[in-house]
Design a protein around this motif. Structure first.
Motif, PDB file in Angstrom:
ATOM      1  N   PRO A 178       0.828  -1.219   0.000  1.00  0.00           N
ATOM      2  CA  PRO A 178       0.000   0.000   0.000  1.00  0.00           C
ATOM      3  C   PRO A 178       0.856   1.260   0.000  1.00  0.00           C
ATOM      4  O   PRO A 178       1.969   1.273   0.527  1.00  0.00           O
ATOM      5  N   ASP A 179       0.300   2.317  -0.617  1.00  0.00           N
ATOM      6  CA  ASP A 179       0.964   3.606  -0.524  1.00  0.00           C
ATOM      7  C   ASP A 179       0.733   4.184   0.875  1.00  0.00           C
ATOM      8  O   ASP A 179       0.072   3.580   1.713  1.00  0.00           O
ATOM      9  N   SER A 180       1.260   5.358   1.127  1.00  0.00           N
ATOM     10  CA  SER A 180       1.184   5.938   2.468  1.00  0.00           C
ATOM     11  C   SER A 180      -0.255   6.209   2.898  1.00  0.00           C
ATOM     12  O   SER A 180      -0.560   6.204   4.086  1.00  0.00           O
ATOM     13  N   ARG A 181      -1.135   6.443   1.938  1.00  0.00           N
ATOM     14  CA  ARG A 181      -2.542   6.709   2.260  1.00  0.00           C
ATOM     15  C   ARG A 181      -3.388   5.453   2.302  1.00  0.00           C
ATOM     16  O   ARG A 181      -4.578   5.520   2.580  1.00  0.00           O
ATOM     17  N   LYS A 182      -2.785   4.328   1.929  1.00  0.00           N
ATOM     18  CA  LYS A 182      -3.500   3.050   1.860  1.00  0.00           C
ATOM     19  C   LYS A 182      -4.707   3.144   0.936  1.00  0.00           C
ATOM     20  O   LYS A 182      -5.783   2.631   1.228  1.00  0.00           O
ATOM     21  N   GLU A 183      -4.491   3.825  -0.205  1.00  0.00           N
ATOM     22  CA  GLU A 183      -5.551   3.977  -1.194  1.00  0.00           C
ATOM     23  C   GLU A 183      -5.328   3.090  -2.409  1.00  0.00           C
ATOM     24  O   GLU A 183      -6.288   2.704  -3.071  1.00  0.00           O
ATOM     25  N   LYS A 184      -4.081   2.775  -2.709  1.00  0.00           N
ATOM     26  CA  LYS A 184      -3.805   1.914  -3.848  1.00  0.00           C
ATOM     27  C   LYS A 184      -2.528   1.126  -3.591  1.00  0.00           C
ATOM     28  O   LYS A 184      -1.690   1.507  -2.768  1.00  0.00           O
ATOM     29  N   CYS A 185      -2.430   0.013  -4.298  1.00  0.00           N
ATOM     30  CA  CYS A 185      -1.263  -0.857  -4.148  1.00  0.00           C
ATOM     31  C   CYS A 185      -0.192  -0.437  -5.157  1.00  0.00           C
ATOM     32  O   CYS A 185      -0.489  -0.253  -6.339  1.00  0.00           O
ATOM     33  N   LEU A 186       1.007  -0.276  -4.657  1.00  0.00           N
ATOM     34  CA  LEU A 186       2.140   0.078  -5.504  1.00  0.00           C
ATOM     35  C   LEU A 186       3.119  -1.082  -5.525  1.00  0.00           C
ATOM     36  O   LEU A 186       3.181  -1.890  -4.593  1.00  0.00           O
ATOM     37  N   SER A 187       3.876  -1.149  -6.579  1.00  0.00           N
ATOM     38  CA  SER A 187       4.914  -2.191  -6.648  1.00  0.00           C
ATOM     39  C   SER A 187       5.921  -1.982  -5.526  1.00  0.00           C
ATOM     40  O   SER A 187       6.376  -0.860  -5.276  1.00  0.00           O
ATOM     41  N   LYS A 188       6.247  -3.076  -4.847  1.00  0.00           N
ATOM     42  CA  LYS A 188       7.196  -2.970  -3.748  1.00  0.00           C
ATOM     43  C   LYS A 188       8.569  -2.555  -4.271  1.00  0.00           C
ATOM     44  O   LYS A 188       8.988  -3.016  -5.345  1.00  0.00           O
ATOM     45  N   PRO A 189       9.278  -1.710  -3.539  1.00  0.00           N
ATOM     46  CA  PRO A 189      10.649  -1.378  -3.947  1.00  0.00           C
ATOM     47  C   PRO A 189      11.543  -2.611  -3.847  1.00  0.00           C
ATOM     48  O   PRO A 189      11.393  -3.431  -2.940  1.00  0.00           O
ATOM     49  N   ILE A 190      12.452  -2.728  -4.808  1.00  0.00           N
ATOM     50  CA  ILE A 190      13.360  -3.878  -4.830  1.00  0.00           C
ATOM     51  C   ILE A 190      14.622  -3.508  -4.065  1.00  0.00           C
ATOM     52  O   ILE A 190      15.208  -2.444  -4.262  1.00  0.00           O
ATOM     53  N   GLN A 191      15.038  -4.416  -3.187  1.00  0.00           N
ATOM     54  CA  GLN A 191      16.183  -4.136  -2.323  1.00  0.00           C
ATOM     55  C   GLN A 191      17.276  -5.183  -2.531  1.00  0.00           C
ATOM     56  O   GLN A 191      17.014  -6.378  -2.576  1.00  0.00           O
ATOM     57  N   PHE A 192      18.477  -4.695  -2.687  1.00  0.00           N
ATOM     58  CA  PHE A 192      19.677  -5.535  -2.689  1.00  0.00           C
ATOM     59  C   PHE A 192      20.866  -4.616  -2.418  1.00  0.00           C
ATOM     60  O   PHE A 192      20.757  -3.390  -2.542  1.00  0.00           O
ATOM     61  N   LEU A 193      21.964  -5.182  -2.027  1.00  0.00           N
ATOM     62  CA  LEU A 193      23.143  -4.388  -1.698  1.00  0.00           C
ATOM     63  C   LEU A 193      23.811  -3.958  -3.003  1.00  0.00           C
ATOM     64  O   LEU A 193      24.420  -4.775  -3.704  1.00  0.00           O
ATOM     65  N   SER A 194      23.661  -2.695  -3.330  1.00  0.00           N
ATOM     66  CA  SER A 194      24.163  -2.206  -4.617  1.00  0.00           C
ATOM     67  C   SER A 194      25.377  -1.311  -4.408  1.00  0.00           C
ATOM     68  O   SER A 194      25.650  -0.831  -3.314  1.00  0.00           O
ATOM     69  N   TYR A 195      26.072  -1.095  -5.516  1.00  0.00           N
ATOM     70  CA  TYR A 195      27.244  -0.224  -5.475  1.00  0.00           C
ATOM     71  C   TYR A 195      26.843   1.247  -5.357  1.00  0.00           C
ATOM     72  O   TYR A 195      27.668   2.070  -4.965  1.00  0.00           O
ATOM     73  N   GLN A 196      25.587   1.555  -5.701  1.00  0.00           N
ATOM     74  CA  GLN A 196      25.157   2.953  -5.694  1.00  0.00           C
ATOM     75  C   GLN A 196      24.885   3.493  -4.291  1.00  0.00           C
ATOM     76  O   GLN A 196      24.861   4.706  -4.090  1.00  0.00           O
ATOM     77  N   GLU A 197      24.670   2.612  -3.342  1.00  0.00           N
ATOM     78  CA  GLU A 197      24.386   3.083  -1.994  1.00  0.00           C
ATOM     79  C   GLU A 197      25.671   3.114  -1.161  1.00  0.00           C
ATOM     80  O   GLU A 197      26.671   2.459  -1.483  1.00  0.00           O
ATOM     81  N   MET A 198      25.599   3.870  -0.063  1.00  0.00           N
ATOM     82  CA  MET A 198      26.783   4.118   0.750  1.00  0.00           C
ATOM     83  C   MET A 198      27.368   2.826   1.308  1.00  0.00           C
ATOM     84  O   MET A 198      28.596   2.629   1.288  1.00  0.00           O
TER      85      MET A 198
END
Length: 871
Positions: free
Chosen positions: A580-600
Motif C-alpha cells: 500500500p501507498d502511504s494513504r493506503k488507497e492503492k497498491c504500488l509495486s514494492k521497492p526492490i532491495q539488494f546491496l548495490s554499489y550505488q548506496e553508501m
C-alpha cells in the motif's frame, strides 16, 4: 325515506336547466364571473390569481355569503396572462389554426378545491349561474381546460372531466396519482410527475456526499408517497435518514414545535422539505424565531421558488438553500406583452385593476378603500391610481418578466391543445384516426376525439423545444436547480446553479456549477451533513451495532491492505509483489532491495575490499623483492606467497556479494568464498606444521624427525582444498543456489537475494572451514612455546583467534538480519577475517623488513637461535 330524500335532491339539483327551475324545487347557485374572450373555439383556464379564501360565517338564519378571495398573487396572475398571450399568438399565426379564432374563459380558483369545481362547472355550463351536468353554450363549447395549479384542485376536476373524457391539461399539478389513467383518463400535464423530482433530489444529495439528512413532508398523498420514494432513493445511494417528520395540512403549532425540536437536536445539516407552501409558512416562521440558520434546506417544486413568505426573517433562514424547479423556458415576445398590458387596453380582464393596485400600491378612484378585499388597505397617504404608472419600474422579484418556469408550462399547455385542434382541422376524410377513417369536426366534436389528438401531439414550440406526452400523459423530467441567495441590502435572488435531465445518459444527468453556489453566511465551502465524520485515509468503516449504516467507527486497515475503492467497509490485501501507498488507497509495486554499489554501504564495503586487496598485493610485492632474506624464506616462503595470493582473492570475492544477484553470482559466490578460504586455512595449517617439523628436526629425541623427509606440508594444501571442492560440487549438484524474490524478509520491500538451495550443504561447507580453522588454532597453540626466530605459531594463533571470533560472531548476526544487511554482515566477516590473517601473520614481518633490516640477516637469526636453544 333517506334514499328518497337524497334522490329527490339529486333530481332537483340536476334539473336546474339554463336558469329555469323545475316546479316545486329550486336550487340556488352561486354567480361566477371570469375573464372571457369569444372565439370560434373556446378554451377554459383555471388560475389561482388569489392565494387564500375567506370563509364567511354561517349562522343558518340567513343565506350564506359567497366565498371571498384574498391575497393577490403576482406570479399566478402571470400564468393567466401567459394563456392570454398564447391565445393571441395562435390567433395571429398563419401556420397554426389559420382562419380559426381561439377564445377563452379564465377563472380565478383562489388555490381552493371548491372554487376550482365552481370554475369548472362555469366553463362547462356556459352560464354565470353555473348549471351542473348541462351545457348551455349557445354556439360553441370549451374544447379543453388548462389548469389547475394545485394538485388538490386538479384531482376532483380530473375525476369529473374523466367521466366525459373531457381534455384537461395542467401546467403545475405534479401529484403522481394523476398519472393513473384508470382513474384520470383525460388528464395530461406539461409539468413532470412529482415523483420524478425525487430522483433529482436524491442525486443532488448524493452529489454533495450528504449521507445524514432529515425529511419533512406534508401529510397528504403527494407528501407521503414522495417521501417514501425519496427515502428509498437516498438509502439506495448509501445515505441515511436522520429523521422524517410529517407536517399536517391544517395548521398545528404542536406539530411545528415538535419538528423544530427535532431539527435543533439533530446532527443533520441538510433538511429536505417535501411540502406545499400553504402549510410551510408556520414552520419557517418558527425556525426563523429560533434562529436556525445553520441548515441547508432543499425545496421541492411546490415551494422552492415561492416569494410568499411574509417575513424577511424567513428569507434569512432559507438563505443558501437549494430548490428543484421546472426548467426556465423561453417565450418570445412575452416580456414585451407583460410590460404592455393596461386596464384601458384589456377592459374585460376583471383582475387587471387588482393587479395594478397591488403592484403600485394605489387605489382606483371610486373603489371602497376599506371594504374592497381585492385592494390593499391603506391607513394613510392613500395614493390614487392614474393609469400612467410604468410596469417596467416594478421590482423583477415581484413581477418577473425574465424567468418563465410554470409560465412556460402554461404556454406549452395552450399550444399543445392548439396543435391538437390543428391536426383535427387538417384531417383528411378516409385517413382519419376514427372509425372507417373518419375525421372529427373542429367546430362540433366530442371531447374524447380532441383528447385522442392531444395525447398524440409531438411538435417543437416557439423556443424550439420538443413537446410530447408519454402514455401516462406526463412529460419527461428536466429541472433547474436554484440557489436562494440573500444579499446585504435585503434583496434576494434565485440563482441558477445546475440542472437535472432524466433524458441524458446515466451518470450525466446531474450538472452542478458548484462555484456559483453560496451557502448560508456567504460561505462557498460545501457544508457537511453526516452522522459520523469521514474516516481518515486507510481506515474502513465499522458499523455500530443498533445504528444505521451512516453511523460508524473508523478502523485502520491491516498492514499490507488498502481500502476497497468500491466498498469503504472492507479492506483489500495487496498482491504479494505490491504494497500500500502511504494513504493506503492503492497498491504500488514494492521497492526492490539488494546491496548495490550505488548506496553508501555497498560502495564503502567495495572500497574497503579493494583497499585491503591493494595492501595485500603490496605485501606480496615486498616479499617478492625480499625473497632472499631469511625472514621471507623462514617457514616456507612458497606457502607465504600462496597465502598472500589467496588473501587477495579472498578480499576480491566479497565483490561478488555486491550488486543485483543473478544466476551466475548466486551460483559461484559462496563456492568461491569457501574454496578460497579453504586454501587460506590449509596454507596456515601447513605453515604451522612446517614450523613444528623444523624445530622437531633439531631435536634428536623427537619422534617427528622421521616425518621431516616426507614433506607433509606440501600435501596438506591440495588435499584439504580438494575436500572442500568436493563438498561444493555435491552442493551445486544436489541443490543449486538460485535467485529469490523474498517478500517476507522486509515488510513492504522485495529483497532480491540468493537462496542457498540447501541449508544443510551450505552448513557443511562452512563447517569444514570451521574445522580447518579449529585444527590450525589448536596446532598453533600447542607450538606457541617454540623459539621466536623461526616461530610463526604465535602470530598464527592470534590470526586464528581473530578468525574464530569473527565467524562465531557472524553466525548469530547473520541469522538475525534480513535483506541487504544480511549480505553486508557476510561481507564484513570475509573482510575482517581476511584482514585479521593479513595483519597478524604478515605485518610483523613487514615491520622488520622495512624498519629493522638488521634483524633480517642470517647472523642475527643464527645468534638469536643459538641463544634460544641454550648454546
Amino acid at each position: 325515506m333517506e334514499i328518497t330524500q337524497k334522490s329527490s335532491f339529486l333530481i332537483c339539483y340536476s334539473n336546474v336547466v339554463c336558469g329555469t327551475s323545475w316546479d316545486g324545487c329550486q336550487l340556488t347557485t352561486e354567480r361566477v364571473t371570469g375573464y372571457s374572450l369569444p372565439g370560434d373555439i373556446t378554451l377554459g383556464g383555471l388560475f389561482s390569481v388569489h392565494m387564500e379564501i375567506e370563509y364567511p360565517e354561517i349562522t343558518f338564519t340567513e343565506q350564506p355569503k359567497y366565498l371571498q378571495c384574498s391575497r393577490f398573487h403576482f406570479r399566478y396572475y402571470r400564468f393567466l396572462l401567459a394563456m392570454v398571450y398564447s391565445v393571441m399568438e395562435i390567433n395571429n399565426s398563419l401556420d397554426l389554426l389559420p382562419n380559426v379564432t381561439l377564445g377563452f374563459n379564465l377563472y380565478d380558483s383562489c388555490y381552493n378545491e371548491v372554487r376550482s369545481l365552481m370554475g369548472t362547472n362555469w366553463i362547462l355550463s356556459g352560464k354565470q349561474a353555473f348549471v351542473p351536468n348541462f351545457d348551455c353554450h349557445k354556439s360553441v363549447m370549451s374544447s379543453a381546460i388548462v389548469g389547475d395549479t394545485p394538485s388538490k384542485a386538479s384531482i376532483p376536476i380530473a375525476r369529473i372531466l374523466g367521466l366525459y373524457r373531457y381534455p384537461q391539461v395542467s401546467y403545475a399539478s405534479a401529484q403522481p396519482l394523476l398519472s393513473d389513467k384508470a382513474q384520470f383518463p383525460s388528464f395530461l400535464r406539461t409539468v413532470y410527475n412529482g415523483n420524478y423530482e425525487v430522483f433529482a433530489i436524491a442525486r443532488l444529495v448524493d452529489y454533495f456526499n450528504w449521507t445524514w439528512v432529515g425529511i419533512i413532508y406534508s401529510d397528504s398523498d403527494l407528501g407521503r408517497s414522495g417521501a417514501q420514494l425519496l427515502i428509498r432513493e437516498i438509502e439506495n445511494n448509501g445515505g441515511c435518514i436522520a429523521f422524517q417528520e410529517t407536517l399536517p395540512i391544517s395548521s398545528s403549532m404542536e406539530a411545528v414545535f415538535r419538528i423544530i425540536d427535532v431539527i435543533k437536536n439533530s446532527k443533520a445539516t441538510v433538511i429536505i422539505v417535501y411540502c406545499t407552501i400553504e402549510n410551510l409558512i408556520a414552520l419557517m416562521e418558527e425556525a426563523s424565531y429560533h434562529n436556525i440558520t445553520n441548515k441547508v434546506w432543499i425545496g421541492s417544486t411546490s415551494w422552492s421558488i415561492s416569494s410568499d413568505f411574509p417575513k424577511k426573517e424567513i428569507l434569512i433562514t432559507l438563505n443558501g438553500s437549494l430548490g428543484i424547479t421546472p426548467q426556465n423556458g423561453k417565450i418570445p415576445g412575452l416580456k414585451e406583452f407583460l410590460y404592455s398590458i393596461h386596464p384601458s387596453i384589456y377592459p374585460d380582464d376583471i383582475f387587471m385593476k387588482t393587479f395594478w393596485e397591488n403592484a403600485f400600491h394605489c387605489v382606483w378612484p371610486g373603489q371602497d378603500l376599506y371594504n374592497n378585499t381585492s385592494s390593499p388597505v391603506l391607513n394613510k397617504d392613500i395614493a390614487w391610481c392614474t393609469g400612467k404608472e410604468r410596469l417596467d419600474t416594478i421590482d423583477p422579484n415581484i413581477y418577473d418578466v425574465y424567468n418563465f418556469k410554470f409560465t412556460y408550462k402554461v404556454h406549452n399547455a395552450v399550444f399543445a391543445i392548439a396543435h391538437a385542434l390543428h391536426q383535427m382541422n387538417t384531417c383528411v376524410p378516409g385517413k382519419g384516426p376514427f372509425k372507417d377513417g373518419s375525421c372529427a369536426n373542429i367546430y362540433n366534436h366530442q371531447p374524447w376525439q380532441l383528447l385522442h389528438y392531444i395525447k398524440k401531439i409531438n411538435f417543437n414550440n416557439t423556443a424550439g423545444e420538443r413537446i410530447f406526452f408519454d402514455d401516462n400523459g406526463d412529460v419527461p423530467l428536466y429541472v433547474d436547480i436554484l440557489n436562494w441567495q440573500l444579499f446585504p441590502n435585503g434583496s434576494n435572488k434565485y440563482v441558477y446553479v445546475g440542472s437535472y435531465d432524466a433524458g441524458s445518459p446515466k451518470g450525466n444527468r446531474l450538472n452542478i456549477q458548484s462555484n456559483t453556489i453560496l451557502w448560508n453566511g456567504g460561505n462557498s465551502q460545501v457544508p457537511l451533513s453526516v452522522c459520523s465524520d469521514p474516516c481518515p485515509r486507510g481506515h474502513r468503516k465499522a458499523t455500530i451495532q443498533g445504528q444505521k449504516i451512516c453511523c460508524f467507527d473508523c478502523v485502520p486497515c491491516s498492514e499490507g491492505e488498502i481500502l476497497n475503492p468500491y466498498d469503504d467497509t472492507h479492506c483489500l490485501k495487496c498482491p504479494e509483489d505490491q504494497w500500500p501507498d502511504s494513504r493506503k488507497e492503492k497498491c504500488l509495486s514494492k521497492p526492490i532491495q539488494f546491496l548495490s554499489y550505488q548506496e553508501m554501504l555497498g560502495s564503502s564495503l567495495a572500497c574497503v575490499s579493494i583497499l585491503f586487496c591493494l595492501v595485500t598485493l603490496s605485501v606480496f610485492s615486498l616479499f617478492i623483492i625480499k625473497h632472499q632474506t631469511p625472514i621471507v624464506k623462514a617457514n616456507n616462503r612458497e606457502l607465504s606467497y600462496l597465502l598472500l595470493i589467496s588473501l587477495v582473492f579472498g578480499f576480491l570475492c566479497s565483490l561478488a556479494f555486491i550488486g543485483r544477484p543473478n544466476f551466475i553470482t548466486c551460483m559461484v559466490r559462496q563456492v568461491i568464498f569457501a574454496i578460497i578460504f579453504s586454501v587460506c586455512l590449509s596454507v596456515i595449517l601447513a605453515k604451522t606444521i612446517t614450523v613444528i617439523l623444523i624445530f622437531s628436526a633439531t631435536n634428536p629425541n623427537s619422534k617427528l624427525t622421521k616425518l621431516v623427509g616426507l614433506r607433509i606440508p606440501v600435501y596438506i594444501v591440495p588435499v584439504c582444498t580438494m575436500i572442500q571442492i568436493f563438498l561444493c560440487i555435491v552442493w551445486l549438484v544436489k541443490a543449486l543456489p538460485f535467485v529469490e524474490f523474498n517478500i517476507a524478509a522486509v515488510i513492504g520491500t522485495i529483497v532480491i537475494e540468493c537462496n542457498e538451495g540447501s541449508t544443510v550443504l551450505f552448513a557443511c561447507v562452512l563447517g569444514y572451514m570451521g574445522l580447518l580453522a579449529t585444527i590450525s588454532l589448536l596446532v598453533a597453540f600447542l607450538a606457541r612455546k617454540l623459539p621466536d626466530t623461526f616461530n610463526e605459531t604465535k602470530f598464527i594463533t592470534f590470526s586464528m583467534l581473530v578468525f574464530a571470533c569473527v565467524w562465531v560472531t557472524f553466525i548469530p548476526a547473520y541469522l538475525s538480519t534480513k535483506g541487504k544487511q544480511m549480505v553486508a554482515v557476510e561481507i564484513f566477516a570475509i573482510l575482517s577475517s581476511s584482514a585479521g590473517i593479513l595483519v597478524c601473520i604478515f605485518f610483523p614481518k613487514c615491520y622488520i623488513i622495512l624498519f629493522h633490516p638488521e634483524m633480517n640477516s642470517k647472523q642475527y637469526i643464527t645468534g638469536r637461535n643459538q641463544r634460544n636453544l641454550g648454546f
